[in-house]
Design a protein around this motif. Sequence first.
Motif, mmCIF file in Angstrom:
data_model
loop_
_atom_site.group_PDB
_atom_site.id
_atom_site.type_symbol
_atom_site.label_atom_id
_atom_site.label_comp_id
_atom_site.label_asym_id
_atom_site.label_seq_id
_atom_site.Cartn_x
_atom_site.Cartn_y
_atom_site.Cartn_z
ATOM 1 N N ASN A 377 -13.590 6.638 -1.841
ATOM 2 C CA ASN A 377 -14.084 8.005 -1.998
ATOM 3 C C ASN A 377 -15.583 8.130 -1.770
ATOM 4 N N VAL A 383 -12.528 10.401 6.784
ATOM 5 C CA VAL A 383 -11.139 10.131 6.399
ATOM 6 C C VAL A 383 -10.446 9.268 7.448
ATOM 7 N N ARG A 386 -11.652 5.768 7.167
ATOM 8 C CA ARG A 386 -11.148 5.193 5.915
ATOM 9 C C ARG A 386 -9.712 4.725 6.075
ATOM 10 N N ASN A 387 -8.877 5.550 6.682
ATOM 11 C CA ASN A 387 -7.475 5.176 6.839
ATOM 12 C C ASN A 387 -7.310 3.959 7.742
ATOM 13 N N PRO A 401 -7.562 6.269 -0.998
ATOM 14 C CA PRO A 401 -8.691 7.127 -1.390
ATOM 15 C C PRO A 401 -9.498 6.597 -2.570
ATOM 16 N N THR A 402 -8.920 5.787 -3.424
ATOM 17 C CA THR A 402 -9.651 5.298 -4.593
ATOM 18 C C THR A 402 -9.834 3.787 -4.581
#
Length: 1016
Positions: A377, A383, A386-387, A401-402
Motif C-alpha cells: 500500500n 497498481v 504492484r500486481n 495490497p497489504t
Amino acid sequence: MPERGGRGVPAPNPIPERLSRGAFQLRSLQKRDWKVTNNFKKTARFGLGVSAASIALSMVATPAFAQTTPAEDTTAAESDVIVVTGSLIRNPNLTASTPVASVGENEISLRQTTNAEQLIRDIPGVVPSIGSNVNNGNNGTSLVNLRGLGFQRNIVLLDGQRVIPADFNGAVDLNNIPVALVQRVDVLTGGASTTYGADAISGVVNFVTRPDFSGMDLQVQSGITEKGDGNQVRVDVTLGANFDDGKGNAILSLGYQQADPIYQGDRDAGIFGIGTTNGVAAGSSFTSTPTGISTDTADFQISPDGTSLVPFYQGFNFNPYNIFRTPFERFNMFGKARYEISDSVEVYSRGMFSKNKVSTIIAPSGIFGVPLTIPGNNPYLPVGIRNQLCGFAGISAAACPTATIPLPAVYRRTVEVGPRISEYITQQFDINVGAKVNITDSLTFDIYGSHGESENTQTQSGYVLNSRVQQALNATNTTTCLNTANNCVPLNLFGTITPAQAAFLNGQSTITNKTELSQVHGVLSGDFGFTSPAASEPVAFAVGGEYRNYTAQRIPDILALVPGELGGAGGAILPLNGGYDVREAFGELIAPLVADKPFFHELTVEAGVRYSKYKVDTAGSPKFSATTYKFAGTWAPVEALKIRGNYQRAVRAPNIGELFAPVVTGLTNLLVDPCAGAAPTTNANLRAICLAQGAPVGSIGAIQNPSAGQANVTGGGNPNLQPEKANSYTIGVVLQPREFLPNFTLTVDYYNIDVKNAITAATPADIINACFGNITASSATSAACTGIRRNAANGRLSGTSTATNPILGLPGPLTNNGRLKTDGIDLALNYSYDFDVVKLGLNFQGNWTHKQTFQASSTAYARDCVGYYSANCASIQPEYSFTQRTTLSFDSVDLSLLWRWIDKVEYEGAASDFLARGFTAANRRIFSGTVTGPSPLAGNTYDFNRIKAYSIFDLTTRVSVTDNLEVTLSAINLFDKKPPIVGGTTGSTSYNSGNTYPSTYDAIGRRYSATARLKF
C-alpha cells in the motif's frame, strides 16, 4: 574503485537539451571554487613552521641579487653541487655505467607544464599512470610508472633523497614537486636498489633543483583550450641570495597552480557513451532512469507511462557528467639553504610544504542492484506494477495490497541527487637537515635526517545512502515513513524524485589517509688514495647506513565503513593502521683500471652491495631481510665510443597497504561473463559451474554480463608477503665523434628486468580462465570455480555487496606468486650546429619495448600487454614510441617543434594466442563499423579493434624581450589531432574513459599556453 562513473550505466535516451554539449546546467551543480581562500592563512602558517630552518636563513641573508641567464641543459658534472643519479659516489671525473635519461631546464621551460607528472608521462618508456587525465580511479595523486611495472616499483627522489610518500602504497605524489625550481629530471631505468634501497626495481626518477640560485625568478603562466575551457594558471616566484662572502646561500620558492575541469560532454569524442561491442551511442548499463527491476529470469523497467513493468528499453548517458581532465589547485612553498661553517664543515637544510586539491566528478549515484522491499500500500506504487511484483514473488492477489513485496534487485540512477564528486585535499610537509664534513681533500662524510608527513582527506558527496532508500520505501502515505528517524521523507521510486526526497537520500562521507616517513642517512665517500698503474683517477668508494620508518593510517567515517551503504562507491572502506622500519648498510666501488691507452681510452669497473633488515609493526608478522648487489663496467676503446653494461639484483619489500589493507569487495574490469546468456542452457557442465558459484536456478539462461563492464572482486593485504626479487641488466653504447661530428651524441641501451616473487593479484581473465578455460574438463567443485561467488538474486558478478547479500565476485588475494618481465631498447640522439645566423638543435628520445609480461602464478598464462589494450591491460604500452624536438635559435628568439609519436596498438583479442589469453573465436573482436545513435560521431566508421600510429605536434616560440624578461608562447596539439575511438568499456576504468584513452592520447584538442618570466 568507484562505480564506472556513469561508465557502467545503461544506454540513455537522447541527451536533454539542458545537458547537451557538456551539460551547462550540470556545471552549475558541480561548480567548485578554485580561488584562494582564507584557509590559505592557516596553510601558510603551517608551512612556514615546517620550513623554518631553510626560510629563516633566507630571511637573514643580505640580498645580493645578480642577473641570471637562461639555463642550458647540463649534466651533473657541470653543476657546482654534484647530484649523481644512480651512484652514491660524487666524483665529477668518474662516469657511472648506468644509463640515465635527463630532461633539462630548457626542455622544462619549453613544455610549460604545471605539473611534474605531465612532463614525465611523455618520456618514451614511461607508461601513463594515475594523473590529471584519470577521472574515475584517481585518488587525488599523480604517479609515475616506469616500464609499465607499476608505480610501486620505482622511487621518486628530490635531489637524490627520498621524500614522504602520499599513501600507504608508498608512492610519491608528483603534484608536490616544485616544478619552478627543478633544474633537470633524471630518469634511471633498471634496478637501483643497491644505491637507493627497496622499491627501485624498475628505476628512479630524480628531480634535481637549482643549486646556489641568486636573484629573483618570477614566472606567470596561463593556458586555455581552443574551445575556451580548461583554463590553467601557474604563478611561481623564487628568491635566492648568497651571503657572508659566498659561504652561504638560501632559496625560497612560492607557487600557486590551478586548472579547471574539462568535461567529456564538451568534446565530440566523449559526449555520448558508445557501446564497445555494438557501436551504439546509448550507454551500456542497467542502472538508469526510470527504475529497473531484475528478477531471476528477466530484466524489467518502468514503462514510459509509469503504469507497468516492461522489458528493459532505456539506458542513461553518463558521459556529460564525467571529465577528461580533473580540476586541480595547489599552493606550495620550498626553501633550502646551506652554510659553510668552516673550510671542512657545511650544514644544509631543505623544507617543503604543499597543499593541493584534486576533484573527480562522475555520473550521479543510484541504487545498483540492491534487493529491497516495499509495502503493497505504498502511495507511490502503481497498481499495475504492484500486481506484477506480487506475481513474481508468488503473492496472491488478495494478499498483495497489504503484503511486504520483495524487489529482487533494484536499479535506479538518482539524477535528482546530482553528480558524485570526490574532493581530495592533501597537505604535505617534508623537512631535511644535514651536514657535510670534509675529513680530507678526498674524503667526505655526509649525514642528514628528515621527517615528512602527508594527510589526504577525501570527501565524497552526491552519494545515495542505501539504508535510507529502504527506510524511505517503507511508507504508507506521502508524508511520513514508518521509521521517522533522520526526518525521513517517503521515496517515489516509480516516478520523479522530489528535491526533499533527494536531500534525504544524499550522503557525504569522509576518508582520511595519513602517512609519515622518518629517515637518517649517512655516507662516507671519497677515494682510497691509490690509482691503478694504468689509470689516472684513483679508486673511489662510498659506504654508509640508512634507517627509515614508515607509518600509515586510513580513517574512514561511519558511512564508508558499511558495505554497500554508498550507492556506486564500491565496497566498504575499512580502517588501516600499520608500519615498518628498515635498517640498511651499503657500499659502492668505482675502480678506473685503464685510461688513455691504445684500445683502452677508458676501462672502469663498478660494484655495490646493500643489506636491508625489515621489522613490521604487527605482532606475529614475519621479519625479513634482503641483500642487493650490482656489477658494472665501462669500456671506451677510443674517446668517441663507449660501451657500458651493468647487472643488478634488486628487491622490493611489501608496502604498508600490501601488508595491512583489510579484505574488502571492490570493482574490477570484466566485459564478458561465461555464465551470461544462453550458453549455460546448452552446456550441462557450464550450468553446474554457474550454480556452484551461487547463481539461482531460475537465472540460468538470463544472467547478464557485469554492469558497465565492471565485476565485483574481493581482495586485500597479506601480512605474510615477502620481498620481491628482481634481476636486471643493461648493455649499451655511447657515441660522441667530436672530431668529425662535433656536438653529436648517440646512446643505445638494451635493458632487461625480471621480477620474481612479484606481489600481485591475478587479472580478471586469469581468474575466469582458471575455471572456465577448459569447460569440458573443469570441475564445478574445484577451488578455481567455487572461489567465484555470484549475486544470489540474479546470478550476476556485479551488484551492491551487503551483509545480507555478499556478492564477492572474483577472488583477488595478493600473493608472492607473480612474475613480471620486460625488456627493450632506449635510443637517444642529440645534435646541434651553429649556422651563424641560426643555431639548429635536434633531440630524439625513443623506446622499443620488446615485451612486458605478467604471470599470476607458475601455471598461469604469461600475458604480454605491449601493443595491446583491453580490460586485462591497464594503461596502453606501445611497442615503439619517441619524442623528437627541433629547435631553431636566433639572436633573441627560439622556435621549437616537438613531435610525439606512438606506435599502433590492437585490441588484445586480435593476438594470435587469443585462446590462451581467455578469448574465444566469438568474442575476440569488438565493434567495427558505423557508429549509430544520438552522438556527433554517428555515421562515422570506426574499428575499435585497432588504433593507428598517432602523432602530436607542439609549436613553441620563446622570445627574450629584454635581458630580464622572457616570453614563451605555445600551441599544443598544433594540428588539433583527434583521439582514437574505441568505445566506452573496452579497457580498464581508469584509463579507458570517454570512448578513448585520455592519458595516452589527446582528448582535449588544440590549446594555447603563454608564460612570462622575469629574472633579476
